[in-house]
Design a protein around this motif. Structure first.
Motif, mmCIF file in Angstrom:
data_model
loop_
_atom_site.group_PDB
_atom_site.id
_atom_site.type_symbol
_atom_site.label_atom_id
_atom_site.label_comp_id
_atom_site.label_asym_id
_atom_site.label_seq_id
_atom_site.Cartn_x
_atom_site.Cartn_y
_atom_site.Cartn_z
ATOM 1 N N ARG A 123 55.455 -21.728 -56.327
ATOM 2 C CA ARG A 123 56.492 -22.629 -55.819
ATOM 3 C C ARG A 123 56.163 -23.054 -54.383
ATOM 4 N NH1 ARG A 123 61.704 -24.139 -56.662
ATOM 5 N NH2 ARG A 123 61.786 -22.956 -58.612
ATOM 6 N N THR A 124 55.686 -22.110 -53.564
ATOM 7 C CA THR A 124 55.329 -22.449 -52.190
ATOM 8 C C THR A 124 54.200 -23.462 -52.152
ATOM 9 O OG1 THR A 124 55.993 -20.228 -51.474
ATOM 10 C CG2 THR A 124 54.590 -21.483 -49.984
ATOM 11 N N GLN A 125 53.158 -23.240 -52.935
ATOM 12 C CA GLN A 125 52.036 -24.171 -52.956
ATOM 13 C C GLN A 125 52.448 -25.533 -53.497
ATOM 14 O OE1 GLN A 125 49.109 -22.086 -55.275
ATOM 15 N NE2 GLN A 125 48.578 -20.665 -53.628
ATOM 16 N N LEU A 126 53.288 -25.535 -54.536
ATOM 17 C CA LEU A 126 53.733 -26.795 -55.106
ATOM 18 C C LEU A 126 54.591 -27.569 -54.114
ATOM 19 C CD1 LEU A 126 53.821 -28.620 -57.595
ATOM 20 C CD2 LEU A 126 55.836 -27.356 -58.362
ATOM 21 N N THR A 127 55.460 -26.866 -53.401
ATOM 22 C CA THR A 127 56.295 -27.528 -52.390
ATOM 23 C C THR A 127 55.443 -28.158 -51.307
ATOM 24 O OG1 THR A 127 58.108 -25.978 -52.818
ATOM 25 C CG2 THR A 127 58.163 -27.191 -50.733
ATOM 26 N N MET A 128 54.443 -27.424 -50.842
ATOM 27 C CA MET A 128 53.576 -27.967 -49.802
ATOM 28 C C MET A 128 52.779 -29.163 -50.306
ATOM 29 S SD MET A 128 52.802 -27.673 -46.668
ATOM 30 C CE MET A 128 53.573 -26.079 -46.353
ATOM 31 N N LEU A 129 52.268 -29.094 -51.533
ATOM 32 C CA LEU A 129 51.514 -30.213 -52.092
ATOM 33 C C LEU A 129 52.400 -31.448 -52.239
ATOM 34 C CD1 LEU A 129 49.249 -28.557 -54.818
ATOM 35 C CD2 LEU A 129 48.536 -29.609 -52.675
ATOM 36 N N ARG A 130 53.643 -31.255 -52.658
ATOM 37 C CA ARG A 130 54.555 -32.386 -52.803
ATOM 38 C C ARG A 130 54.815 -33.048 -51.458
ATOM 39 N NH1 ARG A 130 59.305 -29.664 -56.169
ATOM 40 N NH2 ARG A 130 60.445 -31.486 -55.432
ATOM 41 N N ARG A 131 54.957 -32.253 -50.410
ATOM 42 C CA ARG A 131 55.178 -32.839 -49.087
ATOM 43 C C ARG A 131 53.948 -33.585 -48.598
ATOM 44 N NH1 ARG A 131 59.881 -30.961 -46.809
ATOM 45 N NH2 ARG A 131 60.805 -29.110 -47.783
ATOM 46 N N VAL A 132 52.773 -33.029 -48.861
ATOM 47 C CA VAL A 132 51.542 -33.712 -48.452
ATOM 48 C C VAL A 132 51.383 -35.021 -49.219
ATOM 49 C CG1 VAL A 132 49.028 -33.550 -48.452
ATOM 50 C CG2 VAL A 132 50.399 -31.596 -47.730
ATOM 51 N N VAL A 133 51.615 -34.985 -50.543
ATOM 52 C CA VAL A 133 51.483 -36.200 -51.357
ATOM 53 C C VAL A 133 52.488 -37.256 -50.907
ATOM 54 C CG1 VAL A 133 51.818 -37.116 -53.685
ATOM 55 C CG2 VAL A 133 50.495 -35.033 -53.349
ATOM 56 N N THR A 134 53.722 -36.841 -50.615
ATOM 57 C CA THR A 134 54.739 -37.791 -50.155
ATOM 58 C C THR A 134 54.325 -38.441 -48.844
ATOM 59 O OG1 THR A 134 56.486 -36.506 -51.237
ATOM 60 C CG2 THR A 134 57.151 -38.045 -49.507
ATOM 61 N N THR A 135 53.826 -37.633 -47.917
ATOM 62 C CA THR A 135 53.399 -38.172 -46.621
ATOM 63 C C THR A 135 52.225 -39.137 -46.790
ATOM 64 O OG1 THR A 135 54.117 -36.125 -45.545
ATOM 65 C CG2 THR A 135 52.625 -37.552 -44.320
ATOM 66 N N VAL A 136 51.236 -38.743 -47.591
ATOM 67 C CA VAL A 136 50.057 -39.591 -47.786
ATOM 68 C C VAL A 136 50.443 -40.904 -48.454
ATOM 69 C CG1 VAL A 136 47.856 -39.782 -49.000
ATOM 70 C CG2 VAL A 136 48.433 -37.683 -47.799
#
Length: 353
Positions: A123-136
């Motif tokens: 869940r932590t990794q998925l949350t971080m990836l979602r934030r990175v994808v949203t920002t990019v």
């Protein structure tokens, strides 16, 4: 009159058609969700309805605007606005779809695993990836909109390339803290040092990691306060992670008692008390004297629990029980303030005259 009526009819009909298409897609997703109850993907994809309708509507109006040679104003302001809306809606749709796929993947992973630590890590990794994808995606969509829709800015961008090195150095120095937090957040997410749901002790505060972003980490303290800290803190300073390496934890209670304390009886009382507690997991327990001073002794009671929450409850209960038992049965064992008079020094003998 025809110059006003025809654009209104074309645009109104186009928007109505896109609304109908969006409604049909939503009904299809409802039907797919009923046919496949084993997955949440179809129900989660329904959150994409609004950005999808905006994307279809803006794209259809833009096509109709060009196909029917509509003219609602001077210049090409309307096409640029429609193109900007289309790009923004497309980015929004991709973000919503990625969130839906991620939530479905997480739900399926949590359903087939009993390892809560691995689930929290995922869940932590998925949350971080979602934030990175949203920002990019937000940055890419903005850049595409500026470069494609505002050609005049391309010349400005070309002229700025000569000073890009200096600007990059200045921006790097100015954003050093932000970039440090960004890379620290990625390191935490994939380095498994701390995860969402972990119980940690930071600056003397005990709480649970509730949210992890690219820059900040939020800890829900036991009294429901929120402690927000930069993620770089967890890469530069020591902290306690009670969930690291497993959920089991050994709780400790320290008591300062009188030297006359009946330690064997106190140890037996601790054993009897733990046997009746559901929050003691039955693995280990002990009661030993760990230190002594001229006026007191230090007694340490240790007992294991299945997780940090039970350990906290058990620690408080044991402390309360042992003190109450000593007060009722052995009050002399509680620490006291010495009130005995000081010893009188012997009289000095005077030499004979």
């Amino acid at each position: 009159m025809d110059d006003v009526l025809r654009p209104l009819l074309v645009i109104g009909g186009t928007i109505t058609l896109t609304l109908v298409i969006g409604w049909l897609i939503d009904r299809a997703l409802r039907a797919a969700d009923r046919r496949h109850p084993e997955t949440r993907l179809w129900s989660l994809l329904r959150s994409c309805q609004l950005p999808l309708q905006i994307l279809l509507g803006s794209a259809a109006v833009q096509i109709s605007y060009a196909a029917w040679d509509l003219a609602l104003g001077r210049g090409d302001v309307i096409p640029k606005m429609l193109a900007t809306l289309t790009i923004a809606a497309a980015a929004w749709l991709v973000i919503r779809a990625a969130d839906a796929v991620g939530e479905n993947t997480l739900a399926r992973y949590e359903a087939r695993t009993d390892d809560l630590a691995r689930a929290r890590q995922f869940r932590t990794q998925l949350t971080m990836l979602r934030r990175v994808v949203t920002t990019v995606l937000a940055i890419v969509a903005s850049a595409v909109a500026i470069l494609l829709l505002f050609p005049d800015l391309r010349t400005l961008g070309t002229s700025m390339l000569a000073s890009a090195g200096v600007i990059g150095v200045i921006a790097g120095v100015a954003a050093q803290s932000m970039l440090g937090n960004l890379f620290a957040g990625l390191q935490i997410a994939f380095g498994e040092s701390v995860k969402i749901g972990d119980t940690v002790v930071v600056d003397g505060e005990w709480g649970t990691v509730e949210e992890l972003s690219l820059a900040f980490l939020t800890i829900r303290i036991w009294d429901d306060r929120r402690l927000t800290m930069p993620v770089s803190y967890f890469n530069s300073r020591p902290y306690e992670n009670w969930s690291r390496g497993g959920h089991e934890i050994t709780a400790t209670v320290y008591l300062h008692l009188d030297h006359a304390t009946p330690v064997p009886e106190l140890r037996k009382r601790l054993q009897d008390f733990l046997l009746g507690r559901a929050d003691w997991d039955g693995r280990v327990w002990s009661l030993v004297v760990t230190d002594s001073t001229p006026t007191t002794i230090q007694v340490r009671a240790a007992m294991s629990a299945k997780d940090s929450s039970d350990a906290w409850t058990l620690r408080c209960a044991v402390r309360e029980e042992l003190i109450a038992w000593l007060r009722d049965h052995h009050p002399y064992a509680l620490p006291r303030v010495p009130t005995a008079p000081a010893a009188i020094p012997p009289a000095r003998e005077h030499p004979a005259t």
